[in-house]
Design a protein around this motif. Structure first.
Motif, PDB file in Angstrom:
ATOM      1  N   ALA A  78      -0.697 -12.347   0.142  1.00  0.00           N
ATOM      2  CA  ALA A  78      -1.202 -11.563  -0.995  1.00  0.00           C
ATOM      3  C   ALA A  78      -2.728 -11.502  -0.970  1.00  0.00           C
ATOM      4  CB  ALA A  78      -0.712 -12.156  -2.302  1.00  0.00           C
ATOM      5  N   MET A  79      -3.367 -12.614  -0.651  1.00  0.00           N
ATOM      6  CA  MET A  79      -4.828 -12.629  -0.586  1.00  0.00           C
ATOM      7  C   MET A  79      -5.348 -11.679   0.503  1.00  0.00           C
ATOM      8  SD  MET A  79      -5.854 -16.650  -1.326  1.00  0.00           S
ATOM      9  CE  MET A  79      -6.443 -16.803   0.311  1.00  0.00           C
ATOM     10  N   MET A  80      -4.643 -11.613   1.630  1.00  0.00           N
ATOM     11  CA  MET A  80      -5.083 -10.766   2.739  1.00  0.00           C
ATOM     12  C   MET A  80      -4.741  -9.296   2.503  1.00  0.00           C
ATOM     13  SD  MET A  80      -4.369 -13.161   6.105  1.00  0.00           S
ATOM     14  CE  MET A  80      -2.745 -12.523   6.276  1.00  0.00           C
ATOM     15  N   ALA A  81      -3.636  -9.026   1.823  1.00  0.00           N
ATOM     16  CA  ALA A  81      -3.164  -7.650   1.663  1.00  0.00           C
ATOM     17  C   ALA A  81      -3.725  -6.954   0.428  1.00  0.00           C
ATOM     18  CB  ALA A  81      -1.638  -7.638   1.599  1.00  0.00           C
ATOM     19  N   LYS A  82      -4.234  -7.707  -0.523  1.00  0.00           N
ATOM     20  CA  LYS A  82      -4.674  -7.120  -1.790  1.00  0.00           C
ATOM     21  C   LYS A  82      -5.724  -6.028  -1.581  1.00  0.00           C
ATOM     22  CE  LYS A  82      -6.584  -8.277  -6.294  1.00  0.00           C
ATOM     23  NZ  LYS A  82      -7.003  -9.354  -7.176  1.00  0.00           N
ATOM     24  N   ARG A  83      -6.765  -6.313  -0.836  1.00  0.00           N
ATOM     25  CA  ARG A  83      -7.848  -5.336  -0.637  1.00  0.00           C
ATOM     26  C   ARG A  83      -7.366  -4.069   0.083  1.00  0.00           C
ATOM     27  NH1 ARG A  83     -13.473  -7.404   0.645  1.00  0.00           N
ATOM     28  NH2 ARG A  83     -13.517  -7.316  -1.597  1.00  0.00           N
ATOM     29  N   PRO A  84      -6.618  -4.161   1.217  1.00  0.00           N
ATOM     30  CA  PRO A  84      -6.152  -2.933   1.872  1.00  0.00           C
ATOM     31  C   PRO A  84      -5.220  -2.103   0.987  1.00  0.00           C
ATOM     32  CG  PRO A  84      -5.997  -4.766   3.394  1.00  0.00           C
ATOM     33  CD  PRO A  84      -6.354  -5.337   2.054  1.00  0.00           C
ATOM     34  N   LEU A  85      -4.340  -2.767   0.228  1.00  0.00           N
ATOM     35  CA  LEU A  85      -3.441  -2.017  -0.652  1.00  0.00           C
ATOM     36  C   LEU A  85      -4.214  -1.345  -1.778  1.00  0.00           C
ATOM     37  CD1 LEU A  85      -0.393  -4.443  -0.852  1.00  0.00           C
ATOM     38  CD2 LEU A  85      -0.497  -2.236   0.314  1.00  0.00           C
ATOM     39  N   LEU A  86      -5.153  -2.045  -2.359  1.00  0.00           N
ATOM     40  CA  LEU A  86      -5.989  -1.464  -3.415  1.00  0.00           C
ATOM     41  C   LEU A  86      -6.799  -0.293  -2.857  1.00  0.00           C
ATOM     42  CD1 LEU A  86      -7.001  -1.510  -6.306  1.00  0.00           C
ATOM     43  CD2 LEU A  86      -8.671  -3.237  -5.632  1.00  0.00           C
ATOM     44  N   ASN A  87      -7.329  -0.445  -1.663  1.00  0.00           N
ATOM     45  CA  ASN A  87      -8.077   0.626  -1.014  1.00  0.00           C
ATOM     46  C   ASN A  87      -7.198   1.854  -0.801  1.00  0.00           C
ATOM     47  OD1 ASN A  87     -10.379   1.784   0.239  1.00  0.00           O
ATOM     48  ND2 ASN A  87      -9.568   1.231   2.240  1.00  0.00           N
ATOM     49  N   LEU A  88      -5.962   1.642  -0.369  1.00  0.00           N
ATOM     50  CA  LEU A  88      -5.025   2.744  -0.161  1.00  0.00           C
ATOM     51  C   LEU A  88      -4.812   3.520  -1.458  1.00  0.00           C
ATOM     52  CD1 LEU A  88      -2.893   4.339   1.469  1.00  0.00           C
ATOM     53  CD2 LEU A  88      -1.261   2.533   0.849  1.00  0.00           C
ATOM     54  N   VAL A  89      -4.558   2.819  -2.536  1.00  0.00           N
ATOM     55  CA  VAL A  89      -4.326   3.481  -3.822  1.00  0.00           C
ATOM     56  C   VAL A  89      -5.584   4.192  -4.309  1.00  0.00           C
ATOM     57  CG1 VAL A  89      -3.766   3.083  -6.256  1.00  0.00           C
ATOM     58  CG2 VAL A  89      -2.410   1.995  -4.472  1.00  0.00           C
ATOM     59  N   GLN A  90      -6.737   3.589  -4.131  1.00  0.00           N
ATOM     60  CA  GLN A  90      -7.986   4.233  -4.549  1.00  0.00           C
ATOM     61  C   GLN A  90      -8.238   5.520  -3.755  1.00  0.00           C
ATOM     62  OE1 GLN A  90     -10.666   0.902  -4.102  1.00  0.00           O
ATOM     63  NE2 GLN A  90     -10.598   0.441  -6.292  1.00  0.00           N
ATOM     64  N   ILE A  91      -7.962   5.491  -2.467  1.00  0.00           N
ATOM     65  CA  ILE A  91      -8.128   6.683  -1.635  1.00  0.00           C
ATOM     66  C   ILE A  91      -7.161   7.774  -2.095  1.00  0.00           C
ATOM     67  CG2 ILE A  91      -7.768   7.630   0.683  1.00  0.00           C
ATOM     68  CD1 ILE A  91      -8.851   4.884   1.713  1.00  0.00           C
ATOM     69  N   MET A  92      -5.906   7.399  -2.350  1.00  0.00           N
ATOM     70  CA  MET A  92      -4.925   8.370  -2.811  1.00  0.00           C
ATOM     71  C   MET A  92      -5.352   8.968  -4.151  1.00  0.00           C
ATOM     72  SD  MET A  92      -1.476   6.337  -1.720  1.00  0.00           S
ATOM     73  CE  MET A  92      -0.387   7.393  -2.637  1.00  0.00           C
ATOM     74  N   ALA A  93      -5.830   8.145  -5.063  1.00  0.00           N
ATOM     75  CA  ALA A  93      -6.253   8.639  -6.365  1.00  0.00           C
ATOM     76  C   ALA A  93      -7.444   9.585  -6.229  1.00  0.00           C
ATOM     77  CB  ALA A  93      -6.606   7.461  -7.283  1.00  0.00           C
ATOM     78  N   LYS A  94      -8.398   9.233  -5.380  1.00  0.00           N
ATOM     79  CA  LYS A  94      -9.582  10.092  -5.182  1.00  0.00           C
ATOM     80  C   LYS A  94      -9.170  11.426  -4.600  1.00  0.00           C
ATOM     81  CE  LYS A  94     -14.187  10.121  -3.159  1.00  0.00           C
ATOM     82  NZ  LYS A  94     -14.301  11.084  -2.119  1.00  0.00           N
ATOM     83  N   LYS A  95      -8.330  11.400  -3.568  1.00  0.00           N
ATOM     84  CA  LYS A  95      -7.891  12.648  -2.938  1.00  0.00           C
ATOM     85  C   LYS A  95      -7.092  13.498  -3.925  1.00  0.00           C
ATOM     86  CE  LYS A  95      -9.600  12.075   1.158  1.00  0.00           C
ATOM     87  NZ  LYS A  95     -10.676  12.905   1.645  1.00  0.00           N
ATOM     88  N   LEU A  96      -6.261  12.858  -4.723  1.00  0.00           N
ATOM     89  CA  LEU A  96      -5.460  13.580  -5.698  1.00  0.00           C
ATOM     90  C   LEU A  96      -6.356  14.228  -6.763  1.00  0.00           C
ATOM     91  CD1 LEU A  96      -2.608  14.328  -6.440  1.00  0.00           C
ATOM     92  CD2 LEU A  96      -2.454  12.236  -7.765  1.00  0.00           C
ATOM     93  N   SER A  97      -7.409  13.531  -7.179  1.00  0.00           N
ATOM     94  CA  SER A  97      -8.311  14.083  -8.188  1.00  0.00           C
ATOM     95  C   SER A  97      -9.097  15.279  -7.656  1.00  0.00           C
ATOM     96  CB  SER A  97      -9.270  13.016  -8.706  1.00  0.00           C
ATOM     97  OG  SER A  97     -10.239  12.698  -7.723  1.00  0.00           O
ATOM     98  N   GLU A  98      -9.234  15.385  -6.335  1.00  0.00           N
ATOM     99  CA  GLU A  98      -9.928  16.514  -5.712  1.00  0.00           C
ATOM    100  C   GLU A  98      -9.010  17.709  -5.471  1.00  0.00           C
ATOM    101  OE1 GLU A  98     -11.392  14.676  -2.158  1.00  0.00           O
ATOM    102  OE2 GLU A  98     -12.944  13.546  -3.211  1.00  0.00           O
TER     103      GLU A  98
END
Length: 101
Positions: A78-98
């Protein structure tokens, strides 16, 4: 796609890509309710099982999208995967907002 995502391929029911320096992923649609919900699950070999889902809620002339990640992780992973998973969701949200539909 962000710079670290390469080899992107997609169909109506699946996508596959490589995250440079990390892993290859292939996701397939597990569930789809048009204009309100979809969920994706990995196929093939993955470091852990997870479901990535999005709930789409109509709001006047726009929509609100809530992303959900359900991952089967031990505390160390969980400690290792948290940042990449959060990054994935943030990228998806940014692209969706555009995107305007």
């Amino acid at each position: 796609m962000p710079d670290q995502v390469i080899n992107w391929k997609a169909t109506a029911d699946s996508c596959s890509f490589t995250i440079q320096g990390m892993t290859d992923l292939e996701l397939k649609v597990k569930e789809r309710i048009p204009v309100s919900y979809f969920s994706l699950v990995p196929t093939g070999k993955t470091p852990f099982n997870f479901t990535l889902a999005a709930r789409i809620i109509e709001k006047g002339q726009g929509s609100e999208v809530v992303f959900l990640i359900d991952a089967d992780l031990n505390p160390m992973l969980a400690m290792m995967a948290k940042r990449p998973l959060l990054n994935l969701v943030q990228i998806m949200a940014k692209k969706l907002s555009e995107t305007s539909l």
